[in-house]
Design an enzyme around this catalytic site. Structure first.
Site, short mmCIF file in Angstrom:
data_model
loop_
_atom_site.label_atom_id
_atom_site.label_comp_id
_atom_site.label_asym_id
_atom_site.label_seq_id
_atom_site.Cartn_x
_atom_site.Cartn_y
_atom_site.Cartn_z
CG ASP A 155 -1.86 1.16 1.29
OD1 ASP A 155 -1.66 2.12 0.52
OD2 ASP A 155 -2.81 1.11 2.09
CG HIS A 156 0.72 4.34 -3.04
ND1 HIS A 156 -0.38 3.75 -3.62
CD2 HIS A 156 0.41 5.64 -2.88
CE1 HIS A 156 -1.31 4.66 -3.81
NE2 HIS A 156 -0.86 5.82 -3.37
CG HIS A 178 -5.01 4.22 0.49
ND1 HIS A 178 -3.93 3.38 0.34
CD2 HIS A 178 -5.27 4.72 -0.75
CE1 HIS A 178 -3.57 3.37 -0.93
NE2 HIS A 178 -4.36 4.17 -1.61
#
Length: 524
Positions: A191-192, A254
Protein backbone atom coordinates in the site's frame (compact mmCIF):
# COMPACT_ATOMS: atom_id res chain seq x y z
CA UNK A 1 13.19 9.93 11.95
CA UNK A 2 13.48 7.91 8.77
CA UNK A 3 14.31 4.68 10.59
CA UNK A 4 11.24 3.79 12.53
CA UNK A 5 12.35 0.38 13.67
CA UNK A 6 15.66 -1.48 14.05
CA UNK A 7 15.05 -3.90 11.18
CA UNK A 8 15.02 -0.87 8.91
CA UNK A 9 18.81 -0.93 9.11
CA UNK A 10 19.01 -4.46 7.73
CA UNK A 11 20.71 -4.43 4.33
CA UNK A 12 18.68 -5.16 1.21
CA UNK A 13 19.75 -8.55 -0.14
CA UNK A 14 21.01 -9.19 -3.69
CA UNK A 15 18.12 -10.25 -5.91
CA UNK A 16 16.51 -10.35 -9.33
CA UNK A 17 13.31 -8.32 -9.39
CA UNK A 18 10.69 -9.56 -11.85
CA UNK A 19 7.97 -7.05 -12.75
CA UNK A 20 4.77 -8.56 -14.17
CA UNK A 21 2.98 -5.92 -16.25
CA UNK A 22 6.31 -4.21 -16.87
CA UNK A 23 5.01 -2.20 -19.84
CA UNK A 24 2.37 -0.44 -17.69
CA UNK A 25 2.28 2.97 -16.06
CA UNK A 26 3.37 1.86 -12.59
CA UNK A 27 6.74 0.61 -13.83
CA UNK A 28 7.82 3.78 -15.62
CA UNK A 29 6.20 6.28 -13.23
CA UNK A 30 7.05 4.74 -9.88
CA UNK A 31 9.07 1.52 -9.78
CA UNK A 32 12.01 2.35 -12.04
CA UNK A 33 12.41 5.90 -10.61
CA UNK A 34 12.22 4.46 -7.07
CA UNK A 35 14.90 1.86 -7.83
CA UNK A 36 17.10 4.59 -9.34
CA UNK A 37 16.69 6.65 -6.17
CA UNK A 38 17.71 3.65 -4.06
CA UNK A 39 20.78 3.17 -6.25
CA UNK A 40 21.59 6.89 -6.01
CA UNK A 41 21.39 6.65 -2.20
CA UNK A 42 23.61 3.56 -2.30
CA UNK A 43 21.04 1.29 -0.61
CA UNK A 44 20.18 -0.84 -3.66
CA UNK A 45 22.24 -4.05 -3.71
CA UNK A 46 25.10 -3.96 -6.21
CA UNK A 47 24.15 -7.53 -7.15
CA UNK A 48 20.81 -6.67 -8.70
CA UNK A 49 18.84 -7.22 -11.92
CA UNK A 50 15.37 -6.48 -13.29
CA UNK A 51 13.35 -8.73 -15.59
CA UNK A 52 10.25 -7.18 -17.15
CA UNK A 53 7.44 -9.59 -18.11
CA UNK A 54 4.45 -8.47 -20.19
CA UNK A 55 2.47 -9.25 -23.32
CA UNK A 56 3.84 -6.28 -25.31
CA UNK A 57 6.16 -6.99 -28.19
CA UNK A 58 9.48 -5.76 -26.76
CA UNK A 59 12.95 -7.24 -26.80
CA UNK A 60 15.42 -6.64 -23.99
CA UNK A 61 17.09 -3.95 -26.11
CA UNK A 62 13.87 -2.15 -27.11
CA UNK A 63 12.59 -2.31 -23.50
CA UNK A 64 15.82 -0.78 -22.26
CA UNK A 65 15.50 1.94 -24.89
CA UNK A 66 11.88 2.68 -23.90
CA UNK A 67 12.82 3.09 -20.23
CA UNK A 68 15.85 5.23 -21.18
CA UNK A 69 13.52 7.63 -22.99
CA UNK A 70 10.96 7.67 -20.17
CA UNK A 71 13.12 7.97 -17.07
CA UNK A 72 13.80 11.74 -17.50
CA UNK A 73 10.03 12.40 -17.54
CA UNK A 74 9.21 10.52 -14.36
CA UNK A 75 12.27 10.52 -12.08
CA UNK A 76 11.86 13.06 -9.23
CA UNK A 77 15.49 14.13 -9.78
CA UNK A 78 17.69 13.89 -12.88
CA UNK A 79 19.30 10.45 -13.08
CA UNK A 80 23.05 10.52 -13.46
CA UNK A 81 24.15 9.11 -16.86
CA UNK A 82 26.73 6.83 -15.28
CA UNK A 83 24.17 5.49 -12.80
CA UNK A 84 21.62 4.90 -15.57
CA UNK A 85 24.26 3.10 -17.64
CA UNK A 86 24.88 0.76 -14.69
CA UNK A 87 21.13 0.32 -14.24
CA UNK A 88 20.29 -0.17 -17.91
CA UNK A 89 22.60 -3.15 -18.38
CA UNK A 90 20.74 -4.93 -15.56
CA UNK A 91 17.33 -4.70 -17.27
CA UNK A 92 15.92 -7.63 -19.27
CA UNK A 93 12.59 -8.42 -20.88
CA UNK A 94 10.52 -11.55 -21.45
CA UNK A 95 7.42 -11.43 -23.62
CA UNK A 96 4.53 -13.73 -22.79
CA UNK A 97 0.95 -14.21 -21.66
CA UNK A 98 0.36 -14.57 -17.94
CA UNK A 99 -1.22 -17.98 -18.47
CA UNK A 100 1.38 -19.41 -20.88
CA UNK A 101 3.50 -22.13 -19.26
CA UNK A 102 6.19 -21.83 -21.96
CA UNK A 103 6.60 -18.13 -21.17
CA UNK A 104 7.37 -19.00 -17.54
CA UNK A 105 10.08 -21.38 -18.70
CA UNK A 106 11.60 -18.53 -20.73
CA UNK A 107 11.30 -16.34 -17.65
CA UNK A 108 13.01 -18.99 -15.55
CA UNK A 109 15.90 -19.14 -18.00
CA UNK A 110 16.22 -15.35 -18.09
CA UNK A 111 16.31 -15.18 -14.28
CA UNK A 112 19.03 -17.84 -14.25
CA UNK A 113 21.06 -15.91 -16.85
CA UNK A 114 20.68 -12.64 -14.91
CA UNK A 115 21.62 -14.39 -11.69
CA UNK A 116 24.79 -15.74 -13.30
CA UNK A 117 25.65 -12.37 -14.87
CA UNK A 118 25.01 -10.19 -11.81
CA UNK A 119 25.47 -12.56 -8.86
CA UNK A 120 21.98 -12.18 -7.36
CA UNK A 121 22.45 -15.34 -5.23
CA UNK A 122 19.24 -16.98 -6.46
CA UNK A 123 16.99 -14.50 -4.61
CA UNK A 124 13.83 -13.47 -6.49
CA UNK A 125 11.36 -10.64 -5.92
CA UNK A 126 8.19 -10.82 -8.04
CA UNK A 127 6.14 -7.62 -8.34
CA UNK A 128 2.56 -8.15 -9.61
CA UNK A 129 1.88 -4.75 -11.22
CA UNK A 130 -1.17 -6.21 -12.97
CA UNK A 131 -4.97 -6.16 -12.73
CA UNK A 132 -6.25 -8.01 -9.62
CA UNK A 133 -7.79 -10.83 -11.70
CA UNK A 134 -4.23 -11.95 -12.58
CA UNK A 135 -2.93 -12.24 -8.97
CA UNK A 136 -4.02 -15.85 -8.45
CA UNK A 137 -3.24 -17.19 -11.96
CA UNK A 138 0.28 -15.68 -11.99
CA UNK A 139 1.02 -17.04 -8.52
CA UNK A 140 -0.14 -20.52 -9.57
CA UNK A 141 2.04 -20.37 -12.69
CA UNK A 142 5.05 -19.29 -10.62
CA UNK A 143 4.47 -22.29 -8.37
CA UNK A 144 4.09 -24.66 -11.32
CA UNK A 145 7.34 -23.34 -12.84
CA UNK A 146 9.13 -23.94 -9.53
CA UNK A 147 10.07 -20.25 -9.27
CA UNK A 148 8.96 -19.48 -5.70
CA UNK A 149 10.49 -22.33 -3.71
CA UNK A 150 12.73 -21.21 -0.87
CA UNK A 151 15.58 -22.94 0.88
CA UNK A 152 18.08 -21.82 3.54
CA UNK A 153 20.36 -20.30 0.86
CA UNK A 154 17.90 -18.10 -1.06
CA UNK A 155 14.48 -16.45 -0.82
CA UNK A 156 11.50 -15.75 -3.11
CA UNK A 157 8.96 -13.02 -2.34
CA UNK A 158 5.83 -11.76 -4.12
CA UNK A 159 4.53 -8.18 -3.94
CA UNK A 160 0.78 -7.87 -4.53
CA UNK A 161 -0.73 -4.47 -5.39
CA UNK A 162 -4.10 -3.43 -3.99
CA UNK A 163 -7.02 -4.04 -4.15
CA UNK A 164 -6.82 -7.28 -2.17
CA UNK A 165 -10.25 -8.55 -3.21
CA UNK A 166 -13.47 -6.58 -3.76
CA UNK A 167 -15.38 -7.91 -0.74
CA UNK A 168 -14.84 -10.26 2.19
CA UNK A 169 -15.43 -13.48 0.22
CA UNK A 170 -13.06 -12.52 -2.62
CA UNK A 171 -10.38 -11.41 -0.13
CA UNK A 172 -10.61 -14.78 1.61
CA UNK A 173 -10.44 -16.55 -1.74
CA UNK A 174 -7.40 -14.53 -2.83
CA UNK A 175 -5.61 -15.27 0.45
CA UNK A 176 -6.46 -18.96 0.04
CA UNK A 177 -5.14 -19.01 -3.54
CA UNK A 178 -1.89 -17.27 -2.61
CA UNK A 179 -1.37 -19.55 0.39
CA UNK A 180 -1.70 -22.63 -1.83
CA UNK A 181 1.62 -21.64 -3.40
CA UNK A 182 3.31 -19.24 -0.97
CA UNK A 183 3.83 -19.02 2.77
CA UNK A 184 2.46 -15.89 4.46
CA UNK A 185 5.98 -14.55 5.02
CA UNK A 186 6.59 -14.62 1.25
CA UNK A 187 3.58 -12.36 0.52
CA UNK A 188 3.99 -8.57 0.64
CA UNK A 189 0.65 -6.77 0.19
CA UNK A 190 1.78 -3.28 -0.75
CA UNK A 191 0.00 0.00 0.00
CA UNK A 192 1.95 3.00 -1.26
CA UNK A 193 0.43 5.25 1.44
CA UNK A 194 2.72 3.51 3.91
CA UNK A 195 5.75 4.66 1.92
CA UNK A 196 5.10 8.21 3.11
CA UNK A 197 7.36 9.45 5.87
CA UNK A 198 4.51 11.07 7.81
CA UNK A 199 2.61 7.79 8.02
CA UNK A 200 5.68 5.97 9.31
CA UNK A 201 6.21 8.82 11.77
CA UNK A 202 2.78 8.40 13.41
CA UNK A 203 4.13 5.59 15.60
CA UNK A 204 7.38 7.39 16.36
CA UNK A 205 5.51 10.58 17.22
CA UNK A 206 3.16 8.74 19.57
CA UNK A 207 5.51 6.35 21.28
CA UNK A 208 8.67 8.45 21.62
CA UNK A 209 7.05 11.57 23.11
CA UNK A 210 5.97 11.39 26.72
CA UNK A 211 3.80 14.50 26.43
CA UNK A 212 1.69 12.82 23.69
CA UNK A 213 1.03 9.17 24.49
CA UNK A 214 -0.54 9.71 27.98
CA UNK A 215 -3.20 11.94 26.33
CA UNK A 216 -3.90 9.52 23.46
CA UNK A 217 -7.11 8.00 24.83
CA UNK A 218 -10.81 8.54 25.57
CA UNK A 219 -10.08 10.63 28.69
CA UNK A 220 -8.60 13.45 26.64
CA UNK A 221 -9.61 12.89 23.01
CA UNK A 222 -13.09 14.00 21.90
CA UNK A 223 -12.96 12.46 18.43
CA UNK A 224 -10.63 11.59 15.54
CA UNK A 225 -11.00 12.53 11.86
CA UNK A 226 -9.14 10.91 8.99
CA UNK A 227 -9.48 12.53 5.57
CA UNK A 228 -8.10 11.53 2.16
CA UNK A 229 -9.38 14.10 -0.33
CA UNK A 230 -8.45 14.55 -3.99
CA UNK A 231 -9.28 17.44 -6.33
CA UNK A 232 -9.09 15.27 -9.46
CA UNK A 233 -12.00 13.23 -10.77
CA UNK A 234 -11.61 9.60 -11.87
CA UNK A 235 -9.92 10.74 -15.14
CA UNK A 236 -8.97 7.71 -17.27
CA UNK A 237 -9.83 5.17 -14.50
CA UNK A 238 -13.59 5.14 -15.14
CA UNK A 239 -13.64 1.46 -16.10
CA UNK A 240 -11.86 0.42 -12.90
CA UNK A 241 -13.79 2.84 -10.72
CA UNK A 242 -17.15 1.49 -11.92
CA UNK A 243 -16.22 -1.88 -10.39
CA UNK A 244 -14.69 -0.44 -7.22
CA UNK A 245 -16.05 2.91 -6.02
CA UNK A 246 -14.59 5.05 -3.24
CA UNK A 247 -15.49 2.60 -0.44
CA UNK A 248 -13.63 -0.40 -1.87
CA UNK A 249 -10.85 1.67 -3.43
CA UNK A 250 -9.76 3.58 -0.32
CA UNK A 251 -11.28 2.44 2.96
CA UNK A 252 -10.11 -1.16 3.65
CA UNK A 253 -6.51 -0.27 2.71
CA UNK A 254 -5.41 3.39 2.86
CA UNK A 255 -7.82 4.71 5.48
CA UNK A 256 -7.76 1.62 7.68
CA UNK A 257 -3.96 1.67 7.67
CA UNK A 258 -4.04 5.25 8.97
CA UNK A 259 -6.78 4.31 11.44
CA UNK A 260 -4.86 1.36 12.89
CA UNK A 261 -1.60 3.31 13.25
CA UNK A 262 -3.49 6.09 15.03
CA UNK A 263 -5.49 3.85 17.37
CA UNK A 264 -3.18 0.88 18.05
CA UNK A 265 -1.79 0.01 21.48
CA UNK A 266 1.99 0.36 21.97
CA UNK A 267 3.74 -2.78 20.68
CA UNK A 268 6.49 -4.26 22.85
CA UNK A 269 8.95 -3.88 19.94
CA UNK A 270 9.03 -2.76 16.32
CA UNK A 271 9.19 -6.37 15.20
CA UNK A 272 6.91 -6.75 12.18
CA UNK A 273 4.45 -9.17 13.77
CA UNK A 274 4.30 -7.24 17.05
CA UNK A 275 3.28 -4.09 15.17
CA UNK A 276 0.82 -5.87 12.90
CA UNK A 277 -0.75 -7.76 15.83
CA UNK A 278 -1.61 -4.42 17.45
CA UNK A 279 -3.01 -3.07 14.17
CA UNK A 280 -5.16 -6.18 13.73
CA UNK A 281 -6.52 -5.77 17.27
CA UNK A 282 -7.90 -2.33 16.32
CA UNK A 283 -9.77 -3.74 13.31
CA UNK A 284 -11.23 -6.55 15.40
CA UNK A 285 -12.36 -4.01 18.04
CA UNK A 286 -14.40 -1.88 15.61
CA UNK A 287 -18.06 -2.23 16.55
CA UNK A 288 -19.88 -4.44 14.02
CA UNK A 289 -22.27 -2.47 11.85
CA UNK A 290 -25.97 -3.30 11.73
CA UNK A 291 -28.09 -2.29 8.73
CA UNK A 292 -29.48 0.64 10.77
CA UNK A 293 -25.92 1.85 11.48
CA UNK A 294 -25.15 1.88 7.77
CA UNK A 295 -28.21 4.05 7.10
CA UNK A 296 -27.42 6.56 9.88
CA UNK A 297 -23.60 6.57 10.19
CA UNK A 298 -22.44 6.13 6.57
CA UNK A 299 -22.68 8.67 3.75
CA UNK A 300 -22.07 8.12 0.04
CA UNK A 301 -21.82 10.69 -2.70
CA UNK A 302 -21.15 11.12 -6.40
CA UNK A 303 -19.81 14.31 -7.96
CA UNK A 304 -21.62 16.35 -10.57
CA UNK A 305 -20.02 19.01 -12.79
CA UNK A 306 -18.02 21.81 -11.19
CA UNK A 307 -14.57 23.33 -10.76
CA UNK A 308 -11.97 21.54 -8.62
CA UNK A 309 -8.28 22.30 -8.36
CA UNK A 310 -8.73 25.14 -10.84
CA UNK A 311 -9.96 22.70 -13.51
CA UNK A 312 -13.44 22.37 -14.98
CA UNK A 313 -14.62 18.82 -14.22
CA UNK A 314 -17.52 17.02 -15.83
CA UNK A 315 -19.84 15.04 -13.62
CA UNK A 316 -18.81 11.45 -12.86
CA UNK A 317 -21.51 10.06 -15.14
CA UNK A 318 -19.98 11.99 -18.06
CA UNK A 319 -16.49 10.52 -17.55
CA UNK A 320 -15.10 7.99 -20.09
CA UNK A 321 -16.13 4.35 -19.49
CA UNK A 322 -18.74 5.36 -16.90
CA UNK A 323 -22.41 4.42 -17.21
CA UNK A 324 -24.69 7.49 -17.75
CA UNK A 325 -26.89 6.31 -14.86
CA UNK A 326 -24.04 4.95 -12.69
CA UNK A 327 -24.75 4.35 -9.00
CA UNK A 328 -21.05 4.17 -8.07
CA UNK A 329 -20.00 6.37 -5.15
CA UNK A 330 -17.05 8.76 -5.52
CA UNK A 331 -17.29 9.99 -1.91
CA UNK A 332 -17.65 8.13 1.39
CA UNK A 333 -17.91 9.33 4.98
CA UNK A 334 -18.09 6.87 7.87
CA UNK A 335 -18.53 7.06 11.63
CA UNK A 336 -16.90 4.12 13.41
CA UNK A 337 -16.55 3.18 17.08
CA UNK A 338 -13.59 1.23 18.49
CA UNK A 339 -14.91 -0.74 21.43
CA UNK A 340 -11.86 -1.13 23.66
CA UNK A 341 -10.58 0.44 26.89
CA UNK A 342 -8.55 3.12 25.12
CA UNK A 343 -11.19 4.38 22.68
CA UNK A 344 -14.68 3.40 23.91
CA UNK A 345 -17.05 6.31 23.25
CA UNK A 346 -14.65 8.19 20.94
CA UNK A 347 -16.03 8.38 17.39
CA UNK A 348 -13.67 7.99 14.45
CA UNK A 349 -14.88 9.87 11.37
CA UNK A 350 -13.37 8.81 8.04
CA UNK A 351 -13.96 10.46 4.67
CA UNK A 352 -12.51 10.15 1.20
CA UNK A 353 -13.57 11.43 -2.17
CA UNK A 354 -12.80 12.55 -5.69
CA UNK A 355 -13.23 16.07 -7.13
CA UNK A 356 -13.21 17.73 -3.70
CA UNK A 357 -12.25 21.29 -2.75
CA UNK A 358 -8.69 20.55 -1.68
CA UNK A 359 -6.10 17.80 -2.04
CA UNK A 360 -5.20 16.68 1.44
CA UNK A 361 -4.63 13.57 3.51
CA UNK A 362 -4.57 14.17 7.24
CA UNK A 363 -5.30 12.73 10.68
CA UNK A 364 -6.99 15.14 13.12
CA UNK A 365 -6.96 14.43 16.85
CA UNK A 366 -9.55 16.74 18.44
CA UNK A 367 -9.03 16.99 22.20
CA UNK A 368 -11.81 17.48 24.72
CA UNK A 369 -12.93 20.96 25.72
CA UNK A 370 -11.56 22.29 29.01
CA UNK A 371 -13.98 23.43 31.79
CA UNK A 372 -15.38 26.89 31.09
CA UNK A 373 -15.85 28.03 34.71
CA UNK A 374 -12.66 30.12 34.82
CA UNK A 375 -13.85 32.29 31.91
CA UNK A 376 -17.52 32.59 32.91
CA UNK A 377 -17.34 36.26 33.96
CA UNK A 378 -15.14 37.37 31.05
CA UNK A 379 -15.97 38.42 27.49
CA UNK A 380 -14.92 34.96 26.25
CA UNK A 381 -17.98 33.28 24.75
CA UNK A 382 -16.53 29.85 24.01
CA UNK A 383 -13.28 27.96 24.35
CA UNK A 384 -11.52 26.61 21.29
CA UNK A 385 -10.29 23.07 21.82
CA UNK A 386 -6.78 21.83 21.22
CA UNK A 387 -6.30 20.05 17.93
CA UNK A 388 -3.40 17.99 16.65
CA UNK A 389 -3.21 17.56 12.87
CA UNK A 390 -0.85 15.08 11.21
CA UNK A 391 -0.53 16.17 7.57
CA UNK A 392 0.21 13.14 5.36
CA UNK A 393 0.12 14.94 2.00
CA UNK A 394 0.77 17.17 0.17
CA UNK A 395 2.56 19.23 2.87
CA UNK A 396 3.97 16.61 5.20
CA UNK A 397 4.13 17.76 8.80
CA UNK A 398 2.42 18.11 12.18
CA UNK A 399 0.59 21.08 13.70
CA UNK A 400 -0.78 21.60 17.20
CA UNK A 401 -3.27 24.37 17.98
CA UNK A 402 -3.15 25.98 21.42
CA UNK A 403 -5.32 28.60 23.08
CA UNK A 404 -3.70 31.98 23.78
CA UNK A 405 -4.83 35.45 24.83
CA UNK A 406 -5.16 37.92 21.97
CA UNK A 407 -3.19 41.08 22.91
CA UNK A 408 -5.49 43.87 24.10
CA UNK A 409 -7.30 45.38 27.08
CA UNK A 410 -10.10 42.81 27.17
CA UNK A 411 -9.94 39.05 27.55
CA UNK A 412 -10.10 37.53 24.08
CA UNK A 413 -8.82 34.09 23.17
CA UNK A 414 -7.39 32.93 19.87
CA UNK A 415 -5.83 29.75 18.57
CA UNK A 416 -2.14 29.69 17.73
CA UNK A 417 -0.51 26.91 15.73
CA UNK A 418 2.79 25.23 16.46
CA UNK A 419 3.82 23.86 13.09
CA UNK A 420 6.48 21.38 12.06
CA UNK A 421 6.96 20.52 8.42
CA UNK A 422 9.33 17.98 6.96
CA UNK A 423 10.57 20.19 4.16
CA UNK A 424 11.81 22.93 6.51
CA UNK A 425 13.52 20.61 8.98
CA UNK A 426 14.82 17.82 6.75
CA UNK A 427 14.77 19.30 3.24
CA UNK A 428 12.50 18.32 0.36
CA UNK A 429 12.30 14.60 -0.29
CA UNK A 430 12.37 13.73 -3.94
CA UNK A 431 10.93 10.26 -3.99
CA UNK A 432 8.02 8.31 -5.41
CA UNK A 433 6.82 6.81 -2.11
CA UNK A 434 7.90 3.32 -3.20
CA UNK A 435 11.58 3.49 -2.21
CA UNK A 436 11.16 2.47 1.42
CA UNK A 437 8.67 -0.29 0.57
CA UNK A 438 10.85 -1.87 -2.14
CA UNK A 439 13.91 -1.74 0.09
CA UNK A 440 12.00 -3.35 2.97
CA UNK A 441 10.93 -6.19 0.65
CA UNK A 442 14.53 -6.81 -0.34
CA UNK A 443 15.53 -6.74 3.35
CA UNK A 444 12.71 -9.12 4.35
CA UNK A 445 10.96 -6.61 6.63
CA UNK A 446 7.14 -6.88 6.31
CA UNK A 447 6.20 -4.27 8.98
CA UNK A 448 4.63 -1.85 6.49
CA UNK A 449 2.70 -4.55 4.59
CA UNK A 450 -0.71 -6.00 5.39
CA UNK A 451 -1.02 -9.52 6.73
CA UNK A 452 -3.83 -11.79 5.54
CA UNK A 453 -5.82 -11.55 8.79
CA UNK A 454 -5.65 -7.72 8.63
CA UNK A 455 -7.00 -7.75 5.08
CA UNK A 456 -9.93 -9.97 6.06
CA UNK A 457 -10.63 -8.00 9.25
CA UNK A 458 -10.80 -4.78 7.20
CA UNK A 459 -13.25 -6.27 4.71
CA UNK A 460 -15.33 -7.68 7.60
CA UNK A 461 -15.88 -4.11 8.84
CA UNK A 462 -17.14 -2.73 5.52
CA UNK A 463 -18.99 -5.80 4.21
CA UNK A 464 -22.28 -4.71 5.88
CA UNK A 465 -21.97 -1.33 4.12
CA UNK A 466 -21.46 -3.05 0.76
CA UNK A 467 -24.50 -5.26 1.38
CA UNK A 468 -26.86 -2.43 2.40
CA UNK A 469 -25.75 -0.11 -0.39
CA UNK A 470 -26.15 -2.91 -2.91
CA UNK A 471 -29.68 -3.62 -1.66
CA UNK A 472 -30.64 0.08 -1.55
CA UNK A 473 -29.16 1.97 -4.53
CA UNK A 474 -28.59 5.69 -3.97
CA UNK A 475 -31.47 7.81 -5.23
CA UNK A 476 -29.98 11.29 -5.31
CA UNK A 477 -26.79 10.91 -7.37
CA UNK A 478 -25.04 13.15 -8.27
CA UNK A 479 -25.34 14.86 -4.87
CA UNK A 480 -22.30 17.15 -4.67
CA UNK A 481 -20.64 19.54 -7.08
CA UNK A 482 -17.03 19.00 -8.09
CA UNK A 483 -14.92 21.42 -6.06
CA UNK A 484 -17.10 21.22 -2.93
CA UNK A 485 -16.40 19.20 0.24
CA UNK A 486 -18.89 16.47 -0.64
CA UNK A 487 -22.61 15.99 0.03
CA UNK A 488 -24.32 17.98 2.81
CA UNK A 489 -25.13 14.66 4.52
CA UNK A 490 -21.41 14.36 5.36
CA UNK A 491 -21.59 17.69 7.24
CA UNK A 492 -24.80 16.51 8.95
CA UNK A 493 -23.04 13.33 10.11
CA UNK A 494 -20.84 15.40 12.43
CA UNK A 495 -23.27 18.24 13.15
CA UNK A 496 -25.71 15.76 14.70
CA UNK A 497 -22.96 15.05 17.22
CA UNK A 498 -22.20 18.75 17.76
CA UNK A 499 -18.99 18.55 15.73
CA UNK A 500 -17.68 19.67 12.34
CA UNK A 501 -15.06 18.55 9.83
CA UNK A 502 -11.64 20.14 10.05
CA UNK A 503 -11.28 22.50 7.12
CA UNK A 504 -7.81 23.79 6.27
CA UNK A 505 -9.16 26.33 3.81
CA UNK A 506 -11.51 27.84 6.42
CA UNK A 507 -8.78 27.89 9.04
CA UNK A 508 -6.62 30.00 6.77
CA UNK A 509 -9.48 32.44 6.09
CA UNK A 510 -10.26 32.74 9.79
CA UNK A 511 -6.59 33.32 10.52
CA UNK A 512 -6.46 36.12 7.93
CA UNK A 513 -9.55 37.77 9.42
CA UNK A 514 -8.03 37.62 12.91
CA UNK A 515 -4.84 39.21 11.60
CA UNK A 516 -6.90 41.91 9.88
CA UNK A 517 -8.79 42.58 13.14
CA UNK A 518 -5.48 42.87 15.00
CA UNK A 519 -4.17 45.30 12.40
CA UNK A 520 -7.20 47.58 12.95
CA UNK A 521 -6.45 47.76 16.67
CA UNK A 522 -2.83 48.58 15.97
CA UNK A 523 -1.60 45.23 17.31
CA UNK A 524 1.18 43.61 15.27
Amino acid sequence: MNNHHPENNAAASPCTMVIFGASGDLTKRKLIPALCNLAQDDVLPKQFAIVGFATNDFTTESFRQKLTEEIPKYAPLPVDDKLWGWFRERIYYVRGDFGDADAYQRLKQQIADADKEHGTLGNKLFYLAVAPRFFSPITKMLGAADLVKEDPTHWSRVIVEKPFGHDLDSARQLNHDLNQVLTEKQIYRIDHYLGKETVQNVMVFRFSNNIIEPLWNRNYVDHVQITAAETVGVEHRGGFYETAGALRDMVPNHLFQLLTMTAMEPPISFDADEVRNKQAEVLHAIQPLEAEDVLTCMVRGQYGPGVAGGERIDGYRSEPDVSPDSNTETFVALKLQIDNWRWAGVPFYLRTGKALAQRTTEIVIQFRRTPFVLFRNTTVKNLETNRLVIHIQPDEGISLSLGAKVPGAVMKLGLVNMDFDYKTYFGAEHNTGYERLLRDCMAGDPTLFQRSDMVEAGWSVIQPIIDVWHALPARGFPNYAAGSWGPTEAEDLLERDGRSWHRTDLDEMEQRSRIAAMDKTGVT
